[in-house]
Design a protein around this motif. Structure first.
Motif, PDB file in Angstrom:
ATOM      1  N   PRO A  40      39.218  11.388  18.446  1.00  0.00           N
ATOM      2  CA  PRO A  40      39.582  12.685  19.016  1.00  0.00           C
ATOM      3  C   PRO A  40      38.715  12.994  20.236  1.00  0.00           C
ATOM      4  CG  PRO A  40      39.345  12.833  16.634  1.00  0.00           C
ATOM      5  CD  PRO A  40      38.852  11.476  17.025  1.00  0.00           C
ATOM      6  N   VAL A  41      39.201  13.875  21.097  1.00  0.00           N
ATOM      7  CA  VAL A  41      38.503  14.159  22.348  1.00  0.00           C
ATOM      8  C   VAL A  41      37.078  14.640  22.104  1.00  0.00           C
ATOM      9  CG1 VAL A  41      38.480  15.687  24.360  1.00  0.00           C
ATOM     10  CG2 VAL A  41      40.611  14.619  23.637  1.00  0.00           C
ATOM     11  N   ARG A  42      36.869  15.522  21.134  1.00  0.00           N
ATOM     12  CA  ARG A  42      35.516  16.059  20.932  1.00  0.00           C
ATOM     13  C   ARG A  42      34.544  14.971  20.502  1.00  0.00           C
ATOM     14  NH1 ARG A  42      33.752  17.809  15.967  1.00  0.00           N
ATOM     15  NH2 ARG A  42      32.718  19.595  16.950  1.00  0.00           N
ATOM     16  N   GLU A  43      35.026  13.978  19.760  1.00  0.00           N
ATOM     17  CA  GLU A  43      34.141  12.874  19.373  1.00  0.00           C
ATOM     18  C   GLU A  43      33.873  11.941  20.551  1.00  0.00           C
ATOM     19  OE1 GLU A  43      34.858  10.928  15.627  1.00  0.00           O
ATOM     20  OE2 GLU A  43      35.932  12.674  14.850  1.00  0.00           O
ATOM     21  N   GLN A  44      34.849  11.785  21.446  1.00  0.00           N
ATOM     22  CA  GLN A  44      34.620  11.016  22.663  1.00  0.00           C
ATOM     23  C   GLN A  44      33.539  11.683  23.512  1.00  0.00           C
ATOM     24  OE1 GLN A  44      38.767  11.103  24.009  1.00  0.00           O
ATOM     25  NE2 GLN A  44      38.826   8.876  23.834  1.00  0.00           N
ATOM     26  N   VAL A  45      33.652  12.999  23.677  1.00  0.00           N
ATOM     27  CA  VAL A  45      32.652  13.742  24.452  1.00  0.00           C
ATOM     28  C   VAL A  45      31.284  13.636  23.791  1.00  0.00           C
ATOM     29  CG1 VAL A  45      31.976  16.034  25.278  1.00  0.00           C
ATOM     30  CG2 VAL A  45      34.368  15.309  25.421  1.00  0.00           C
ATOM     31  N   HIS A  46      31.251  13.715  22.466  1.00  0.00           N
ATOM     32  CA  HIS A  46      29.987  13.603  21.734  1.00  0.00           C
ATOM     33  C   HIS A  46      29.333  12.243  21.978  1.00  0.00           C
ATOM     34  CE1 HIS A  46      27.548  12.789  18.035  1.00  0.00           C
ATOM     35  NE2 HIS A  46      27.116  14.006  18.311  1.00  0.00           N
ATOM     36  N   GLN A  47      30.129  11.186  21.952  1.00  0.00           N
ATOM     37  CA  GLN A  47      29.584   9.849  22.200  1.00  0.00           C
ATOM     38  C   GLN A  47      28.992   9.746  23.598  1.00  0.00           C
ATOM     39  OE1 GLN A  47      32.483   6.787  21.402  1.00  0.00           O
ATOM     40  NE2 GLN A  47      31.920   6.663  19.257  1.00  0.00           N
ATOM     41  N   ALA A  48      29.722  10.254  24.592  1.00  0.00           N
ATOM     42  CA  ALA A  48      29.237  10.178  25.970  1.00  0.00           C
ATOM     43  C   ALA A  48      27.956  10.987  26.147  1.00  0.00           C
ATOM     44  CB  ALA A  48      30.314  10.663  26.938  1.00  0.00           C
TER      45      ALA A  48
END
Length: 310
Positions: A90-98
């Motif tokens: 999900p987008v929020r997990e992508q942002v969290h990883q970055a």
């Protein structure tokens, strides 16, 4: 426009997500890993439904062939191609990883560039527009229901949300505050961390990694040691750490002082998402907005060619 019958609202989806997360934890604690995997699949579907309900439908969904998942994989496991590829999370997990890789408050422009360079897929820029606002609404509706929240950086002067900078709620408060020196120290921190991550990989960094590192190296004295457009990760990390040592202590003191004020004056939600200027009632005067002190900082992290995110 009315919601179609039977389609859950974002609030209902958030409640379902919180319930599923708790159920997954109970299944794991009981040792029932098969049930936990089934629940995790339901959780992913609920999170995707929340993304679609709050952030809008994926414009690439209509272009995918039957049998292709939104994650960019077909039923056969073959990777789908195309600019709309979103990756596996999900987008929020992508942002969290970055953000975890960057290690400092960052603008959406940098977050998207880092994810596209070091992780599979891309973060659609349209989905970042209201992400922080949606995270704040979720927290105020059900505090601490999620393991982390994507929240605002706080300005050191007014403890207000800094424009265009995202952080992670699990970071120390000092790390989520930005003062006068913070844009530079955060830029150097990101440069060093990304360079070290690139150096830890096997072989020569890819052209995409080289392009990203060059945008940092070109703004750090002594970091651009090779051909224009390329950067040596080790040299970049060393140069970034050397300059960071010059600014770190002064920036740390300012952030620590602001963090103490935030802990004394703000509640949990405001410590994550920033305080708002409140109207005050003056004797014999109209209610006016509080204007004492400097305006909230709007400087974004200049991590891409020294530019701010607008």
């Amino acid at each position: 426009m009315s919601r179609p019958p039977g389609v859950p609202t974002p609030d209902e989806l958030e409640a379902r997500i919180a319930e599923l997360r708790a159920t997954v934890r109970r299944a794991i604690a009981a040792g029932d890993r098969r049930r936990a995997r089934e629940l995790r699949a339901e959780l992913r579907d609920a999170e995707q439904a929340w993304d679609d309900a709050v952030l809008g439908d994926d414009p690439e969904a209509a272009k995918r062939k039957p049998g292709e998942r939104e994650t960019g994989q077909s039923k056969t496991g073959k990777r789908a191609t195309g600019e709309g590829e979103r990756g596996l999370l999900p987008v929020r997990e992508q942002v969290h990883q970055a953000l975890t890789l960057i290690g400092a408050p960052a603008a959406p422009k940098l977050i998207g560039a880092v994810y596209a360079t070091f992780f599979p897929g891309e973060i659609p820029s349209t989905r970042l527009t209201s992400l922080r606002r949606d995270e704040e609404r979720s927290f105020r509706t059900a505090p601490y229901a999620r393991p982390y929240y994507l929240c605002a950086a706080l300005t050191a002067d007014l403890l207000a949300p800094a424009r265009g900078l995202l952080t992670v709620s699990t970071w120390p408060l000092e790390q989520r505050i930005v003062g006068p020196l913070s844009p530079r120290t955060d830029f150097l921190t990101a440069a060093a961390r990304l360079a070290e991550h690139a150096a830890a990989g096997r072989g020569t960094p890819s052209p995409a990694v080289q392009r990203l590192l060059w945008r940092f190296a070109s703004n750090i004295p002594g970091a651009a040691t090779g051909t224009v457009g390329t950067a040596d990760p080790a040299a970049l990390a060393e140069a970034a750490r050397a300059e960071l040592d010059v600014h770190r202590e002064a920036d740390r003191r300012r952030r620590a002082s602001a963090a103490r004020r935030a802990r004394d004056r703000l509640d949990d939600a405001d410590r994550l998402f920033g305080s708002r200027l409140r109207a005050v009632q003056g004797s014999g005067r109209r209610r006016t907005a509080q204007r004492s002190g400097p305006r909230p900082s709007s400087a974004a992290n200049p991590a891409l060619s020294g530019e701010t995110d607008r």
